[in-house]
Write a protein that holds these residues in place. Sequence first.
Motif, PDB file in Angstrom:
ATOM      1  N   SER A 151       0.857  -1.178   0.000  1.00 21.22           N
ATOM      2  CA  SER A 151       0.000   0.000   0.000  1.00 21.22           C
ATOM      3  C   SER A 151       0.894   1.228   0.000  1.00 21.22           C
ATOM      4  CB  SER A 151      -0.904   0.000   1.238  1.00 21.22           C
ATOM      5  OG  SER A 151      -1.679   1.176   1.283  1.00 21.22           O
ATOM      6  N   ASP A 152       0.626   2.154  -0.903  1.00 21.04           N
ATOM      7  CA  ASP A 152       1.480   3.329  -1.042  1.00 21.04           C
ATOM      8  C   ASP A 152       1.339   4.320   0.106  1.00 21.04           C
ATOM      9  OD1 ASP A 152       2.615   2.413  -3.386  1.00 21.04           O
ATOM     10  OD2 ASP A 152       1.180   3.433  -4.686  1.00 21.04           O
ATOM     11  N   ASP A 153       0.536   3.973   1.121  1.00 21.61           N
ATOM     12  CA  ASP A 153       0.526   4.792   2.333  1.00 21.61           C
ATOM     13  C   ASP A 153       1.502   4.245   3.368  1.00 21.61           C
ATOM     14  OD1 ASP A 153      -0.803   2.518   3.108  1.00 21.61           O
ATOM     15  OD2 ASP A 153      -2.603   3.532   3.824  1.00 21.61           O
ATOM     16  N   GLY A 154       2.381   3.312   2.930  1.00 19.80           N
ATOM     17  CA  GLY A 154       3.470   2.881   3.792  1.00 19.80           C
ATOM     18  C   GLY A 154       3.259   1.586   4.541  1.00 19.80           C
ATOM     19  N   ARG A 155       2.423   0.693   4.010  1.00 20.31           N
ATOM     20  CA  ARG A 155       2.186  -0.585   4.667  1.00 20.31           C
ATOM     21  C   ARG A 155       2.374  -1.732   3.675  1.00 20.31           C
ATOM     22  NH1 ARG A 155       2.058   0.131  10.095  1.00 20.31           N
ATOM     23  NH2 ARG A 155       1.100  -1.932  10.227  1.00 20.31           N
ATOM     24  N   MET A 156       2.679  -2.917   4.219  1.00 16.78           N
ATOM     25  CA  MET A 156       2.750  -4.138   3.419  1.00 16.78           C
ATOM     26  C   MET A 156       1.847  -5.175   4.064  1.00 16.78           C
ATOM     27  SD  MET A 156       6.075  -6.382   2.146  1.00 16.78           S
ATOM     28  CE  MET A 156       6.397  -5.481   0.638  1.00 16.78           C
ATOM     29  N   LEU A 157       1.087  -5.890   3.241  1.00 18.34           N
ATOM     30  CA  LEU A 157       0.058  -6.810   3.711  1.00 18.34           C
ATOM     31  C   LEU A 157       0.416  -8.238   3.316  1.00 18.34           C
ATOM     32  CD1 LEU A 157      -3.037  -4.739   2.481  1.00 18.34           C
ATOM     33  CD2 LEU A 157      -1.825  -4.526   4.664  1.00 18.34           C
ATOM     34  N   PHE A 158       0.560  -9.109   4.319  1.00 22.60           N
ATOM     35  CA  PHE A 158       0.849 -10.525   4.099  1.00 22.60           C
ATOM     36  C   PHE A 158      -0.442 -11.313   4.350  1.00 22.60           C
ATOM     37  CE2 PHE A 158       4.918  -8.633   4.813  1.00 22.60           C
ATOM     38  CZ  PHE A 158       5.858  -9.422   4.160  1.00 22.60           C
ATOM     39  N   PHE A 159      -0.961 -11.953   3.317  1.00 20.63           N
ATOM     40  CA  PHE A 159      -2.206 -12.716   3.409  1.00 20.63           C
ATOM     41  C   PHE A 159      -1.880 -14.150   3.840  1.00 20.63           C
ATOM     42  CE2 PHE A 159      -3.244  -9.080   1.007  1.00 20.63           C
ATOM     43  CZ  PHE A 159      -4.615  -8.900   1.019  1.00 20.63           C
ATOM     44  N   THR A 160      -2.603 -14.634   4.852  1.00 22.07           N
ATOM     45  CA  THR A 160      -2.336 -15.959   5.418  1.00 22.07           C
ATOM     46  C   THR A 160      -3.651 -16.701   5.656  1.00 22.07           C
ATOM     47  OG1 THR A 160      -2.519 -15.341   7.759  1.00 22.07           O
ATOM     48  CG2 THR A 160      -0.395 -14.918   6.676  1.00 22.07           C
ATOM     49  N   LEU A 161      -3.534 -17.967   6.019  1.00 27.39           N
ATOM     50  CA  LEU A 161      -4.703 -18.694   6.507  1.00 27.39           C
ATOM     51  C   LEU A 161      -5.209 -18.035   7.785  1.00 27.39           C
ATOM     52  CD1 LEU A 161      -3.417 -22.348   6.018  1.00 27.39           C
ATOM     53  CD2 LEU A 161      -5.236 -21.238   4.698  1.00 27.39           C
TER      54      LEU A 161
END
Length: 245
Positions: A139-149
Motif C-alpha cells: 500500500s502506497d501509504d506505507g504498509r505491506m500486507l501478508f495474506f495468510t490462513l
Amino acid sequence: MSAEFGGRSGRQSRLSQWLRGRRPKPAADEGGREALLLAAADAGLPLAPAAHPAPGYRCSCDRVGCPTPARHPVSFAWQTQSTTERAQIERWACHQPQANFITATGMVHDVLDVPLDAGREALTRLLDAGVEVGPVAESDDGRMLFFTLTRGTPEDEDEWWPCELDCHPETMDEHPGLRWHCRGSYVLVPPARLPGDDDRSVHWVRGPEHPLPDPLSLLEYLTDSCARHIGEQSDHPGTAWPLRR
C-alpha cells in the motif's frame, strides 16, 4: 400518406440513433480491475465494495471529514455482504466502476499488516530462507500486507485464541507496528486507489495465485523486522507491539 409515414419513420430512426449515442458507455476496465478482483475471489478472499477517492483528498462517502477516506466499506453490513460469488462481484464491478473493494478477514484468511520497510526486509528474509509466502500486497501509504490462513474459524469455538496483535478498523492507531487483521476486520484488496493526486494505490507484489500460508510461519520474521525498523523511529520506540493506553 406513405411519404408522411416514411418521413416520420426517418425522424424516429434518427431520434433513436441520437438517444443511443447519448447513453453512457461502460467504463473501461483499466488495468484488468475486474479480472484482479475475480482472481482474489477465486483464491477464497471474500469481497465487498468500498469507498473510493474524491477530489481534494476526500472520500466518496457523504461523511464530513471522513477519518479513513477511500479505505472503508460502503455498507455497514460488510461482514455479511462479503462474498466470493463471481456473478455478484462482476455486478458490483460493473455498476460501481470507481469503487475500491475490501476483503473481510477472519473467515478464510487473515492479514499480517506491517510498515513497508519492515515488510520488504521480512519478505526478502522469508524467501531467502525458503519459507512459503502467500499473497503479498503493498500500500502506497506505507504498509505491506501478508495474506495468510485464518486462525478465526477453529472447529471448536473454545479453541479460539485472541492475540495482543489483533487489529480492528477502529484500533489502527494503537498498532503502529504489526497489525493482525482477523475476526471483525478488513483490508483493501488490490487493485485499490488511495486519496491524493499522485496515483497512490494498493497493488500486488505476490498475487492471489500463491497458496495462503500458516500465519505462525511468518510471524517471527515480521515481528523481528518490525522491532528493528520501528525501534529506529523516535516517535514510537520499540512499538512493534500494540501501544498501551
